[in-house]
Design an enzyme around this catalytic site. Structure first.
Site, mmCIF file in Angstrom:
data_model
loop_
_atom_site.group_PDB
_atom_site.id
_atom_site.type_symbol
_atom_site.label_atom_id
_atom_site.label_comp_id
_atom_site.label_asym_id
_atom_site.label_seq_id
_atom_site.Cartn_x
_atom_site.Cartn_y
_atom_site.Cartn_z
ATOM 1 N N GLU A 155 0.820 -1.223 0.000
ATOM 2 C CA GLU A 155 0.000 0.000 0.000
ATOM 3 C C GLU A 155 0.852 1.272 0.000
ATOM 4 O O GLU A 155 0.489 2.278 -0.601
ATOM 5 C CB GLU A 155 -0.923 -0.007 1.230
ATOM 6 C CG GLU A 155 -1.898 1.139 1.287
ATOM 7 C CD GLU A 155 -2.936 1.108 0.168
ATOM 8 O OE1 GLU A 155 -3.808 0.253 0.214
ATOM 9 O OE2 GLU A 155 -2.841 1.927 -0.751
ATOM 10 N N GLY A 160 1.652 7.224 -0.948
ATOM 11 C CA GLY A 160 1.981 7.353 0.481
ATOM 12 C C GLY A 160 0.852 6.899 1.388
ATOM 13 O O GLY A 160 0.571 5.704 1.510
ATOM 14 N N ILE A 162 -2.427 7.477 1.063
ATOM 15 C CA ILE A 162 -3.792 7.319 0.555
ATOM 16 C C ILE A 162 -4.039 5.873 0.125
ATOM 17 O O ILE A 162 -3.186 5.246 -0.494
ATOM 18 C CB ILE A 162 -4.130 8.328 -0.571
ATOM 19 C CG1 ILE A 162 -3.293 8.128 -1.823
ATOM 20 C CG2 ILE A 162 -3.981 9.756 -0.070
ATOM 21 C CD1 ILE A 162 -3.639 9.090 -2.943
ATOM 22 N N GLY A 213 12.160 20.822 1.770
ATOM 23 C CA GLY A 213 12.290 19.366 1.928
ATOM 24 C C GLY A 213 11.298 18.584 1.070
ATOM 25 O O GLY A 213 11.125 17.383 1.238
ATOM 26 N N GLU A 216 14.241 16.454 -3.639
ATOM 27 C CA GLU A 216 15.596 15.971 -3.346
ATOM 28 C C GLU A 216 16.628 16.930 -3.939
ATOM 29 O O GLU A 216 16.310 17.704 -4.855
ATOM 30 C CB GLU A 216 15.814 14.604 -4.017
ATOM 31 C CG GLU A 216 14.809 13.542 -3.674
ATOM 32 C CD GLU A 216 15.099 12.882 -2.331
ATOM 33 O OE1 GLU A 216 16.246 13.004 -1.857
ATOM 34 O OE2 GLU A 216 14.178 12.268 -1.769
ATOM 35 N N ASP A 227 9.248 8.775 -11.241
ATOM 36 C CA ASP A 227 8.582 8.300 -10.027
ATOM 37 C C ASP A 227 7.086 8.072 -10.298
ATOM 38 O O ASP A 227 6.529 7.028 -9.933
ATOM 39 C CB ASP A 227 8.786 9.336 -8.909
ATOM 40 C CG ASP A 227 8.008 9.001 -7.655
ATOM 41 O OD1 ASP A 227 8.456 8.118 -6.894
ATOM 42 O OD2 ASP A 227 6.936 9.615 -7.426
ATOM 43 N N LYS A 231 4.786 4.468 -10.327
ATOM 44 C CA LYS A 231 3.524 4.294 -9.594
ATOM 45 C C LYS A 231 2.384 3.927 -10.544
ATOM 46 O O LYS A 231 1.528 3.109 -10.215
ATOM 47 C CB LYS A 231 3.195 5.570 -8.827
ATOM 48 C CG LYS A 231 4.184 5.858 -7.690
ATOM 49 C CD LYS A 231 3.993 7.261 -7.172
ATOM 50 C CE LYS A 231 4.943 7.588 -6.019
ATOM 51 N NZ LYS A 231 4.934 9.019 -5.685
HETATM 52 N N1 LIG Z 1 10.017 8.880 1.838
HETATM 53 C C1 LIG Z 1 8.759 8.791 1.458
HETATM 54 O O1 LIG Z 1 7.946 9.706 1.690
HETATM 55 C C2 LIG Z 1 8.266 7.560 0.733
HETATM 56 C C3 LIG Z 1 6.913 7.469 0.375
HETATM 57 C C4 LIG Z 1 6.452 6.311 -0.252
HETATM 58 C C5 LIG Z 1 7.325 5.283 -0.526
HETATM 59 N N2 LIG Z 1 8.634 5.413 -0.198
HETATM 60 C C6 LIG Z 1 9.533 4.296 -0.491
HETATM 61 O O2 LIG Z 1 9.975 3.742 0.739
HETATM 62 C C7 LIG Z 1 11.295 3.232 0.597
HETATM 63 C C8 LIG Z 1 12.193 3.867 1.637
HETATM 64 O O3 LIG Z 1 12.219 5.261 1.447
HETATM 65 P P1 LIG Z 1 12.843 6.242 2.544
HETATM 66 O O4 LIG Z 1 12.484 7.608 2.105
HETATM 67 O O5 LIG Z 1 12.478 5.793 3.898
HETATM 68 O O6 LIG Z 1 14.405 5.999 2.275
HETATM 69 P P2 LIG Z 1 15.640 6.440 3.225
HETATM 70 O O7 LIG Z 1 15.230 7.521 4.142
HETATM 71 O O8 LIG Z 1 16.784 6.661 2.319
HETATM 72 O O9 LIG Z 1 15.922 5.141 4.098
HETATM 73 C C9 LIG Z 1 16.503 3.974 3.578
HETATM 74 C C10 LIG Z 1 16.928 3.094 4.731
HETATM 75 O O10 LIG Z 1 17.380 1.846 4.223
HETATM 76 C C11 LIG Z 1 18.698 1.582 4.687
HETATM 77 N N3 LIG Z 1 19.431 0.933 3.605
HETATM 78 C C12 LIG Z 1 19.473 1.317 2.309
HETATM 79 N N4 LIG Z 1 20.229 0.469 1.593
HETATM 80 C C13 LIG Z 1 20.683 -0.460 2.461
HETATM 81 C C14 LIG Z 1 21.503 -1.591 2.345
HETATM 82 N N5 LIG Z 1 22.049 -1.947 1.173
HETATM 83 N N6 LIG Z 1 21.750 -2.324 3.449
HETATM 84 C C15 LIG Z 1 21.224 -1.988 4.638
HETATM 85 N N7 LIG Z 1 20.419 -0.922 4.816
HETATM 86 C C16 LIG Z 1 20.154 -0.164 3.746
HETATM 87 C C17 LIG Z 1 19.300 2.925 5.052
HETATM 88 O O11 LIG Z 1 20.289 2.730 6.049
HETATM 89 P P3 LIG Z 1 21.091 3.949 6.713
HETATM 90 O O12 LIG Z 1 20.060 4.741 7.470
HETATM 91 O O13 LIG Z 1 22.088 3.344 7.611
HETATM 92 O O14 LIG Z 1 21.661 4.734 5.577
HETATM 93 C C18 LIG Z 1 18.065 3.668 5.571
HETATM 94 O O15 LIG Z 1 17.856 3.375 6.925
HETATM 95 C C19 LIG Z 1 11.700 3.520 -0.848
HETATM 96 O O16 LIG Z 1 11.412 2.402 -1.648
HETATM 97 C C20 LIG Z 1 10.790 4.671 -1.242
HETATM 98 O O17 LIG Z 1 10.541 4.737 -2.632
HETATM 99 C C21 LIG Z 1 9.127 6.526 0.432
#
Ligand SMILES: NC(=O)c1ccc[n+]([C@@H]2O[C@H](COP(=O)([O-])OP(=O)(O)OC[C@H]3O[C@@H](n4cnc5c(N)ncnc54)[C@H](OP(=O)(O)O)[C@@H]3O)[C@@H](O)[C@H]2O)c1
Length: 468
Positions: A155, A160, A162, A213, A216, A227, A231
């Site tokens: 989901e 996000g 919704i 913020g 990126e 992106d 989706k």
């Molecule tokens: N951010 C959003 O609003 C959002 C919304 C919807 C979906 N998503 C999806 O959710 C997922 C995560 O997004 P995010 O924004 O939370 O990303 P993020 O803030 O970059 O967090 C990624 C996490 O994964 C860890 N990580 C990454 N590669 C790794 C590896 N090879 N081995 C071990 N740990 C690893 C990182 O570790 P470290 O902390 O140690 O670097 C970090 O804790 C993505 O697929 C994104 O597309 C995000």
């Protein structure tokens, strides 16, 4: 409460159901392994901690985080994290027989894909928010989960907070979805809203989004449309049962939109939105992501800032809209934790693997862009001399494209400079027109011919028009 002529309704059958579940698992908690503890992972830990009592009631057993995988053990993390569960070794999650549910919130394709596959093969339920991975390998991962009779829930991957995945998979399972029109990228929507409302340039609005913020440092994935395309592919899987290659989805971003386009769009009664559009045409589907003019009074035109919205049209249900925060730690965590709850409840109830049951996803032909039929907004920067308007209209007409409205305004809003020679003496003006419905291939033929004209000062601005 009593039903007419029937037994009293039991609105709270929980004690009985919960005791059944406890018997099935012997009351053992559901153990969760988290791959990643960044923005989304941190939100997930917060919600699991803050709502633990309620979630345990809903699942029938407690939900416990056993391991959290990260890259950097020293980094500061959310307070809800017990640092004792941190590891850098993902095998401690996917190979641990005690872990029931693996939550992949690390992002990217490698190593996320291999870890999810391994978790599925070991009989674990999987929750992911990884749209990039699902767009590339969603059907294969779902088939793998189905073969192993485990659930794969996602989901959080689209919109996000919704609830669009559940809406398509469950709420509309009895209908035939004919059309999906969606604002799926909050960064693009924020930039376009600011350009429209303040007259800012793309660069200025992007800088503002970065400062807040919402974008990126490298905004390409968002502002170039990829992106939203990922989706849309995930939505097409559920809405149209389609397995689609991303190369088949026409994808364009918002970098080419200028302030003048917002002004002219407004003058014609439209707003520019970055839309993801899917249509089921029976023998094929249409999937495209691009800036689009939509009527100012339409529902989607009024989805502003970082908000997302998906407008679905079901053959039986008609139009239906889901709308809200499309990203961010807590909104996305709501979707991820609800998935964890669903998967945990199925495991605790002994019915894992039901989520994808009967789902049919197969390759479907995507209609080439040249064959779509749309109305178009076309803006030309041309020399201000007699006959130019006639040549434009004539060339379009000869190609079979008829004009609905046309305006000329000078000097050109983008300040296109004369190229030199005789042309250098001519000031440039904008000619902006709206076409009637036309096949895109015909419009492109006309634009190719116009591109060879000496009077054209810069490449044409083309946007499609939709009436969602
Ligand atoms: N951010 C959003 O609003 C959002 C919304 C919807 C979906 N998503 C999806 O959710 C997922 C995560 O997004 P995010 O924004 O939370 O990303 P993020 O803030 O970059 O967090 C990624 C996490 O994964 C860890 N990580 C990454 N590669 C790794 C590896 N090879 N081995 C071990 N740990 C690893 C990182 O570790 P470290 O902390 O140690 O670097 C970090 O804790 C993505 O697929 C994104 O597309 C995000």
């Amino acid at each position: 409460m009593k039903t007419e002529g029937g037994p009293p309704l039991n609105l709270n059958p929980e004690p009985h159901a919960a005791s059944d579940r406890r018997r099935l698992r012997g009351g053992a908690p559901i153990q969760i392994g988290l791959l990643g503890c960044g923005t989304v992972g941190g939100g997930v830990l917060r919600l699991l901690a803050e709502n633990s009592g309620y979630l345990a009631e809903r699942a029938g057993v407690p939900l416990v985080v056993k391991r959290v995988v990260v890259r950097d053990l020293e980094k500061e993390r959310v307070a809800a994290l017990d640092r004792g569960v941190l590891t850098t070794n993902p095998e401690e999650v996917v190979d641990d027989p005690a872990i029931d549910v693996v939550v992949e919130v690390m992002g990217g394709e490698t190593p996320a894909r291999a870890l999810i596959e391994r978790a599925i093969d070991r009989g674990k339920g999987v929750v992911t928010a990884n749209k990039l991975l699902l767009a590339a390998h969603g059907p294969a991962l779902l088939a793998r989960a189905s073969a192993r009779q485990v659930d794969l829930a996602f989901e959080g991957a689209v919109g996000g907070g919704i609830p669009i995945i559940r809406t398509l998979r469950d709420a509309f399972a009895s209908d035939w979805v004919e059309r999906v029109t969606a604002i799926l990228n909050g960064t693009c929507n924020y930039i376009l809203t600011r350009m429209r409302d303040t007259g800012a340039s793309f660069d200025a609005a992007l800088r503002e989004a970065q400062a807040l913020g919402y974008a990126e440092a490298d905004p390409s994935l968002d502002v170039d449309g990829h992106d939203a395309a990922h989706k849309l592919i995930v939505l097409a899987m559920l809405a149209f049962g389609a397995q689609v290659d991303s190369a088949d989805v026409h994808t364009s971003g918002i970098r080419s939109i200028e302030e003048a386009d917002h002004r002219y769009a407004d003058r014609f009664g439209y707003t520019i939105k970055h839309l993801a559009i899917g249509r089921d045409l029976g023998d094929s589907i249409e999937l495209r992501v691009h800036p689009t003019l939509i009527p100012k009074q339409s529902v989607l035109a009024n989805v502003s800032g970082v908000l997302n919205a998906v407008l679905l049209e079901g053959r039986a249900v008609g139009p239906s809209l889901v709308y809200g925060r499309g990203a961010g730690d807590l909104p996305t965590a709501v979707s991820v934790v609800s998935d964890i709850l669903d998967v945990a409840r199925s495991i605790a109830s002994g019915v894992a693997g039901m989520q994808g049951r009967g789902m049919s996803i197969k390759p479907r032909a995507v209609r080439p862009l040249g064959e779509i039929v749309s109305r178009y907004y076309l803006r030309f920067a041309v020399e201000d001399r007699p006959g130019v308007m006639g040549r434009l209209a004539g060339t379009l007409g000869d190609a079979g494209v008829s004009i609905e409205q046309i305006v000329q305004q000078g000097p050109t809003s983008s300040g296109a400079a004369p190229a030199g020679g005789a042309a250098a003496r001519q000031p440039a003006v904008d000619v902006v027109l709206i076409t009637h419905d036309a096949r895109e291939g015909l419009v492109r033929n006309a634009l190719d011919a116009i591109a060879r004209e000496q009077f054209l000062r810069e490449p044409v601005h083309l946007f499609r028009i939709e009436e969602p």
